[in-house]
Motif scaffolding. Structure first.
Motif, PDB file in Angstrom:
ATOM      1  N   TYR A 259       1.109  -1.320   0.179  1.00  0.00           N
ATOM      2  CA  TYR A 259      -0.178   0.048  -0.218  1.00  0.00           C
ATOM      3  C   TYR A 259       0.790   1.266  -0.067  1.00  0.00           C
ATOM      4  CZ  TYR A 259      -4.139  -3.068   0.624  1.00  0.00           C
ATOM      5  OH  TYR A 259      -4.828  -3.785   1.121  1.00  0.00           O
ATOM      6  N   VAL A 260       2.016   1.344   1.050  1.00  0.00           N
ATOM      7  CA  VAL A 260       2.681   2.654   0.845  1.00  0.00           C
ATOM      8  C   VAL A 260       3.567   2.449  -0.619  1.00  0.00           C
ATOM      9  CG1 VAL A 260       4.777   3.697   2.086  1.00  0.00           C
ATOM     10  CG2 VAL A 260       3.095   2.164   3.189  1.00  0.00           C
ATOM     11  N   LYS A 261       4.538   1.180  -1.091  1.00  0.00           N
ATOM     12  CA  LYS A 261       4.810   1.658  -2.657  1.00  0.00           C
ATOM     13  C   LYS A 261       4.125   2.017  -3.287  1.00  0.00           C
ATOM     14  CE  LYS A 261       7.579  -2.424  -2.388  1.00  0.00           C
ATOM     15  NZ  LYS A 261       8.296  -3.614  -2.325  1.00  0.00           N
ATOM     16  N   PHE A 262       2.320   1.905  -3.491  1.00  0.00           N
ATOM     17  CA  PHE A 262       1.397   2.266  -4.580  1.00  0.00           C
ATOM     18  C   PHE A 262       0.852   3.741  -4.125  1.00  0.00           C
ATOM     19  CE2 PHE A 262      -3.359   2.663  -5.828  1.00  0.00           C
ATOM     20  CZ  PHE A 262      -2.866   2.246  -6.798  1.00  0.00           C
ATOM     21  N   GLY A 263       0.807   3.862  -2.859  1.00  0.00           N
ATOM     22  CA  GLY A 263       0.392   5.696  -2.411  1.00  0.00           C
ATOM     23  C   GLY A 263       2.164   6.505  -3.307  1.00  0.00           C
TER      24      GLY A 263
END
Length: 124
Positions: A4-8
């Motif tokens: 989720y952090v990478k996608f964000g």
């Protein structure tokens, strides 16, 4: 690192690049509308900006030379020589006495080099 952090971070980077491109594109394409009198007051600053100048087409000033069309914009007692060399054909209402807007840049020789012309019928 969490997915989720990478996608964000990826979404944030994409939005940042899109914002940067939008701001850069707007500043490149914006034009300032000026009268002939305001253009003469700008001096050397007028050469750095893309401008739109309005005025009346002076009588007997339209000269066609190949793909170039030169004419004079008049406003009160002031005159501005304009050379149009664009890909669009001139409007049907482009004639002596008509009101015209020339979109382009002022050259160091004091001649306005237009890439777009808009004209309004003199009778309206």
């Amino acid at each position: 690192m969490n997915n989720y952090v990478k996608f964000g971070l990826l979404i944030l980077a994409i939005l940042g690049v899109l914002g940067w491109l939008a701001v850069g594109g707007i500043s490149e394409t914006k034009t300032y509308y000026k009268t002939v009198a305001e253009l003469t007051q700008l001096g050397d600053q007028a050469q750095a900006k893309r401008l739109r100048v309005g005025g009346d087409i002076a009588p007997n000033s339209i000269v066609r030379n190949g793909s170039d069309v030169s004419f004079t914009l008049a406003q009160d007692s002031l005159r501005l020589k304009v050379i149009y060399n664009g890909i669009d054909p001139l409007p049907d209402t482009f004639r002596d006495g008509a009101q015209a807007l020339a979109d382009g840049r002022l050259g160091p020789d004091g001649v306005f080099r237009a890439t777009k012309i808009q004209a309004k019928c003199a009778s309206k």
